[in-house]
Design a protein around this motif. Sequence first.
Motif, short mmCIF file in Angstrom:
data_model
loop_
_atom_site.label_atom_id
_atom_site.label_comp_id
_atom_site.label_asym_id
_atom_site.label_seq_id
_atom_site.Cartn_x
_atom_site.Cartn_y
_atom_site.Cartn_z
N SER A 50 0.79 -1.23 0.00
CA SER A 50 0.00 0.00 0.00
C SER A 50 0.83 1.28 0.00
O SER A 50 0.35 2.31 -0.47
CB SER A 50 -0.94 0.02 1.20
N ASP A 51 2.06 1.25 0.51
CA ASP A 51 2.83 2.49 0.54
C ASP A 51 3.79 2.63 -0.64
O ASP A 51 4.56 3.59 -0.73
CB ASP A 51 3.60 2.64 1.86
N GLY A 52 3.76 1.67 -1.57
CA GLY A 52 4.58 1.76 -2.77
C GLY A 52 6.04 1.41 -2.59
O GLY A 52 6.82 1.50 -3.52
N ARG A 53 6.44 0.98 -1.41
CA ARG A 53 7.85 0.64 -1.17
C ARG A 53 8.23 -0.72 -1.72
O ARG A 53 9.40 -1.00 -1.92
CB ARG A 53 8.16 0.66 0.32
N LEU A 54 7.24 -1.59 -1.91
CA LEU A 54 7.54 -2.93 -2.37
C LEU A 54 6.48 -3.35 -3.38
O LEU A 54 5.29 -3.28 -3.12
CB LEU A 54 7.51 -3.92 -1.19
N GLY A 55 6.93 -3.76 -4.52
CA GLY A 55 6.05 -4.31 -5.53
C GLY A 55 6.65 -5.60 -6.03
O GLY A 55 7.73 -5.60 -6.61
N VAL A 56 5.98 -6.70 -5.80
CA VAL A 56 6.55 -8.00 -6.12
C VAL A 56 5.80 -8.63 -7.28
O VAL A 56 4.57 -8.73 -7.24
CB VAL A 56 6.48 -8.94 -4.88
N GLU A 57 6.55 -9.03 -8.30
CA GLU A 57 5.99 -9.85 -9.37
C GLU A 57 6.15 -11.29 -8.94
O GLU A 57 7.19 -11.68 -8.41
CB GLU A 57 6.75 -9.61 -10.68
N LEU A 58 5.13 -12.10 -9.15
CA LEU A 58 5.15 -13.49 -8.71
C LEU A 58 5.25 -14.44 -9.89
O LEU A 58 4.70 -14.18 -10.96
CB LEU A 58 3.88 -13.80 -7.91
N SER A 59 5.93 -15.55 -9.67
CA SER A 59 6.02 -16.59 -10.70
C SER A 59 6.36 -17.91 -10.03
O SER A 59 6.79 -17.96 -8.89
CB SER A 59 7.07 -16.25 -11.75
N LEU A 60 6.19 -18.97 -10.78
CA LEU A 60 6.56 -20.30 -10.30
C LEU A 60 8.08 -20.45 -10.34
O LEU A 60 8.75 -19.81 -11.17
CB LEU A 60 5.93 -21.38 -11.18
N PRO A 61 8.65 -21.30 -9.48
CA PRO A 61 10.09 -21.56 -9.58
C PRO A 61 10.43 -22.06 -10.98
O PRO A 61 9.67 -22.81 -11.58
CB PRO A 61 10.32 -22.66 -8.54
N ASP A 62 11.54 -21.62 -11.49
CA ASP A 62 12.04 -22.03 -12.80
C ASP A 62 11.15 -21.60 -13.97
O ASP A 62 11.29 -22.12 -15.08
CB ASP A 62 12.29 -23.54 -12.86
N ALA A 63 10.22 -20.69 -13.74
CA ALA A 63 9.38 -20.19 -14.84
C ALA A 63 10.16 -19.18 -15.67
O ALA A 63 11.10 -18.55 -15.19
CB ALA A 63 8.12 -19.54 -14.28
N ALA A 64 9.76 -19.03 -16.90
CA ALA A 64 10.40 -18.05 -17.77
C ALA A 64 10.09 -16.63 -17.31
O ALA A 64 10.88 -15.72 -17.50
CB ALA A 64 9.94 -18.25 -19.21
N ARG A 65 8.94 -16.46 -16.69
CA ARG A 65 8.52 -15.13 -16.20
C ARG A 65 9.41 -14.73 -15.02
O ARG A 65 9.69 -15.51 -14.12
CB ARG A 65 7.06 -15.22 -15.75
N ILE A 66 9.86 -13.49 -15.03
CA ILE A 66 10.65 -12.96 -13.93
C ILE A 66 9.71 -12.70 -12.75
O ILE A 66 8.65 -12.10 -12.92
CB ILE A 66 11.35 -11.65 -14.33
N GLY A 67 10.09 -13.16 -11.60
CA GLY A 67 9.29 -12.92 -10.40
C GLY A 67 9.72 -13.86 -9.30
O GLY A 67 10.42 -14.84 -9.52
N ALA A 68 9.29 -13.53 -8.10
CA ALA A 68 9.60 -14.34 -6.93
C ALA A 68 8.45 -15.28 -6.64
O ALA A 68 7.32 -15.04 -7.05
CB ALA A 68 9.84 -13.42 -5.73
N ASN A 69 8.75 -16.34 -5.93
CA ASN A 69 7.68 -17.23 -5.47
C ASN A 69 7.50 -17.01 -3.97
O ASN A 69 8.37 -16.45 -3.31
CB ASN A 69 7.96 -18.68 -5.86
N PRO A 70 6.37 -17.43 -3.41
CA PRO A 70 6.11 -17.18 -2.00
C PRO A 70 7.19 -17.72 -1.05
O PRO A 70 7.47 -17.10 -0.03
CB PRO A 70 4.76 -17.86 -1.75
#
Length: 132
Positions: free
Chosen positions: A20-40
């Motif tokens: 909500s404060d804009g300090r963190l924005g996380v893109e999510l993806s599966l491990p080893d996915a082509a999409r850039i992002g973190a997993n939980p």
Amino acid sequence: MYTAKTHTTGGREDGASPNSDGRLGVELSLPDAARIGANPEQLFAPDCSACHESAIGLAVRRRKITLPVDLAIDAEVDLHLAEGDYLLSARLNIRLPAIKREVAQTLKDEAHQNCPHSQATRGSLDIAIDLV
């Protein structure tokens, strides 16, 4: 004291979770996915270790000893599938250089009792916490 707020859409496969404060924005993806992002699990590892390190700091201050500047915690979080259910387990490897082993053990144990994240997951997360 504080409330963290996020708005997650898309889940772990192709989601996003800005806060909500804009300090963190996380893109999510599966491990080893082509999409850039973190997993939980990647997000949970620093969560566990940072909270635990703060709890060690509190235990150190209570004893009026100096917190080692090179205190570090390596965290590993595993996602398991067992009998159709997903489960987590974690390992925290704590480095407390320049602290006697007996004192380090006491600090580790006290931190595990007082860490809010340890309290929240007690009984539901298999966690190994070791001094290295």
